[in-house]
Design a protein around this motif. Structure first.
Motif, short mmCIF file in Angstrom:
data_model
loop_
_atom_site.label_atom_id
_atom_site.label_comp_id
_atom_site.label_asym_id
_atom_site.label_seq_id
_atom_site.Cartn_x
_atom_site.Cartn_y
_atom_site.Cartn_z
N PHE A 94 0.84 -1.20 0.00
CA PHE A 94 0.00 0.00 0.00
C PHE A 94 0.88 1.25 0.00
N VAL A 95 0.35 2.32 -0.61
CA VAL A 95 1.05 3.60 -0.65
C VAL A 95 0.06 4.69 -0.28
N GLY A 96 0.55 5.75 0.36
CA GLY A 96 -0.32 6.81 0.82
C GLY A 96 -0.83 7.71 -0.29
N ILE A 97 -2.06 8.20 -0.11
CA ILE A 97 -2.64 9.22 -0.99
C ILE A 97 -3.15 10.36 -0.10
N PRO A 98 -3.53 11.51 -0.67
CA PRO A 98 -3.86 12.66 0.18
C PRO A 98 -5.06 12.43 1.08
N ARG A 99 -4.95 13.01 2.26
CA ARG A 99 -6.08 13.05 3.19
C ARG A 99 -6.95 14.26 2.84
N HIS A 100 -8.24 14.16 3.15
CA HIS A 100 -9.12 15.30 2.90
C HIS A 100 -8.69 16.51 3.73
N ARG A 101 -9.12 17.69 3.32
CA ARG A 101 -8.90 18.93 4.05
C ARG A 101 -10.22 19.36 4.70
N ILE A 102 -10.11 20.15 5.74
CA ILE A 102 -11.30 20.71 6.39
C ILE A 102 -11.17 22.24 6.36
N ALA A 103 -12.15 22.87 5.73
CA ALA A 103 -12.20 24.33 5.67
C ALA A 103 -13.16 24.84 6.75
N THR A 104 -12.72 25.79 7.55
CA THR A 104 -13.53 26.36 8.62
C THR A 104 -13.62 27.87 8.43
N PHE A 105 -14.84 28.39 8.49
CA PHE A 105 -15.03 29.82 8.24
C PHE A 105 -16.32 30.29 8.91
N ALA A 106 -16.43 31.59 9.09
CA ALA A 106 -17.66 32.19 9.60
C ALA A 106 -18.63 32.38 8.45
N PRO A 107 -19.92 32.10 8.65
CA PRO A 107 -20.87 32.21 7.53
C PRO A 107 -20.98 33.61 6.96
N GLU A 108 -20.70 34.66 7.78
CA GLU A 108 -20.79 36.02 7.24
C GLU A 108 -19.74 36.30 6.17
N GLY A 109 -18.71 35.47 6.12
CA GLY A 109 -17.70 35.64 5.08
C GLY A 109 -18.24 35.38 3.69
N LEU A 110 -19.40 34.73 3.60
CA LEU A 110 -20.03 34.44 2.30
C LEU A 110 -21.27 35.31 2.08
N ALA A 111 -21.33 36.46 2.75
CA ALA A 111 -22.52 37.31 2.66
C ALA A 111 -22.83 37.74 1.23
N HIS A 112 -21.80 37.87 0.40
CA HIS A 112 -22.04 38.29 -0.98
C HIS A 112 -22.91 37.29 -1.74
N LEU A 113 -22.87 36.02 -1.33
CA LEU A 113 -23.68 35.00 -2.01
C LEU A 113 -25.16 35.11 -1.66
N VAL A 114 -25.47 35.63 -0.49
CA VAL A 114 -26.88 35.78 -0.10
C VAL A 114 -27.60 36.71 -1.07
N ARG A 115 -26.89 37.69 -1.56
CA ARG A 115 -27.50 38.67 -2.48
C ARG A 115 -27.50 38.19 -3.93
N ALA A 116 -26.80 37.11 -4.22
CA ALA A 116 -26.68 36.64 -5.60
C ALA A 116 -27.96 35.94 -6.05
#
Length: 392
Positions: A129-151
């Motif tokens: 067996f050989v290693g492959i990448p582990r998943h990443r976890i992104a953490t953020f505050a929901p207000e950082g995506l406020a521009h999408l609410v208006r889209a």
């Protein structure tokens, strides 16, 4: 010592005590054992092997029947799991013998590849067996995506319990399986347990078609919204799901979501603050590992142009001399020829999965190459990071 295959019904009496002691808080309660017994209907197609001595189960391993996309070709896959040994029987080679038997059997039953999450990578490296990448976890505050609410996006998101969203969720999963290198899914028997999961599913639709889905829970008011993998058929599905997360402002403090290595959440917005973490730590948070079980089954995979003959040394399952050729972007595999490269099973698996190039295979001690073989193998098996979604 007796080695034998057992049914799902026998797992509770034989494998449950070993698994629970190895991987869960213990001592366990009768309620824990009863809950485990109630799940065994989802393991009817799992291959379970145990080692017994004087009627006592000392070690066990299992293979979950799965499918995985490897360079555009979907294969039957053995998802190795439930590897555990009684403390008094450790360092006796029981798991080694069981693993060899399990991989051999799964290859005979048609599995071309295998994957696992290791407790210690160096142990499984001995099995090719050989290693492959582990998943990443992104953490953020929901207000950082406020521009999408208006889209104004051409679609909508519906929040459903998993029991109601299962078919839509599975539709996106199957779409990913057909298109994403490294993506893996359980068979229908094992996947059915997902229906019982206590979680929400946000299902994104556009024009009546499912374009995204993500499973999540909310831990507490003012706490975290914890999402699993963000599954999307394209950018619109991702935008719709991120817009849905943004609408949880003033309800949750943070959103966390699992991502593959090719996702770039820092580009989701301007002045967007996000932490992306890929943690690897023995023994609980290791990256997955993979290996090839059947060379000839790889014919038809996507590959760059070229022709080369390699010898895979020291491996019971794929050892030998193999002529690899690619015409029109399709790989062909045949026995025989004069090799210009010698690889271990892990070395070839690293090339096929796209996680190491030939120079890295050499520096890792997984192969040796003639000078002319290096550029050919580099072009035939270009770097392509796999996304192993299935977390078993």
């Amino acid at each position: 010592m007796e080695f034998r295959q057992i049914s799902a019904a026998e797992r509770t009496a034989t494998m449950f005590p070993l698994q629970t002691y190895a991987f869960s808080p213990s001592p366990w309660s009768p309620a824990d054992e009863e809950a485990y017994r109630g799940r065994m209907r989802f393991f009817e197609t799992t291959v379970n092997l145990i080692a017994e001595e004087s009627g006592q189960t000392l070690a066990g391993v299992a293979a979950l029947r799965m499918r995985e996309n490897v360079r555009g070709l979907v294969h039957d896959m053995a998802g190795v799991a439930s590897v555990s040994t009684h403390p008094s029987a450790r360092r006796r080679g029981l798991v080694r013998e069981l693993m060899q038997r399990l991989l051999r059997q799964m290859r005979e039953e048609g599995c071309a590849v295998s994957a696992l999450y290791p407790f210690r990578p160096s142990f499984y490296a001995k099995f090719g067996f050989v290693g492959i990448p582990r998943h990443r976890i992104a953490t953020f505050a929901p207000e950082g995506l406020a521009h999408l609410v208006r889209a104004e996006l051409p679609g909508e998101v519906e929040r459903l319990p998993m029991s109601e969203a299962f078919e839509d969720y599975d539709e996106v999963i199957q779409h990913q399986l057909a298109r994403r290198h490294g993506f893996a899914v359980f068979d229908e028997v094992r996947a059915a347990e997902l229906r019982d999961m206590k979680s929400w599913v946000a299902v994104a639709r556009s024009g009546g078609e499912v374009v995204g889905a993500v499973r999540y829970v909310i831990e507490a008011h003012g706490g975290d919204l914890v999402a699993q993998d963000l599954h999307c058929t394209g950018p619109l599905g991702r935008a719709l799901l991120l817009q849905f997360f943004a609408r949880h402002v003033d309800q949750v403090a943070r959103v966390s979501v699992r991502l593959s290595t090719d996702d770039v959440p820092e580009l989701w917005g301007v002045d967007f603050e996000v932490t992306v973490e890929g943690r690897v730590d023995n023994p609980t948070d290791n990256a997955p590992m993979v290996r090839v079980l059947d060379m000839e089954a790889l014919s038809g995979s996507q590959a760059g142009p070229g022709e080369v003959t390699v010898e895979i040394a020291g491996d019971e399952l794929i050892g030998g001399v193999w002529q690899l050729s690619s015409s029109g972007g399709v790989l062909g595999v045949e026995k025989g020829g004069t090799p210009s490269a010698t690889l271990s099973a892990a070395g070839f698996s690293a090339l096929l999965y796209g996680v190491l190039d030939p120079v890295e295979v050499f520096t890792r001690g997984l192969g040796e190459f003639s000078p002319e073989a290096i550029p050919t193998l580099t072009e035939m098996f270009p770097r392509q990071m796999p996304y192993l979604f299935a977390d078993f």
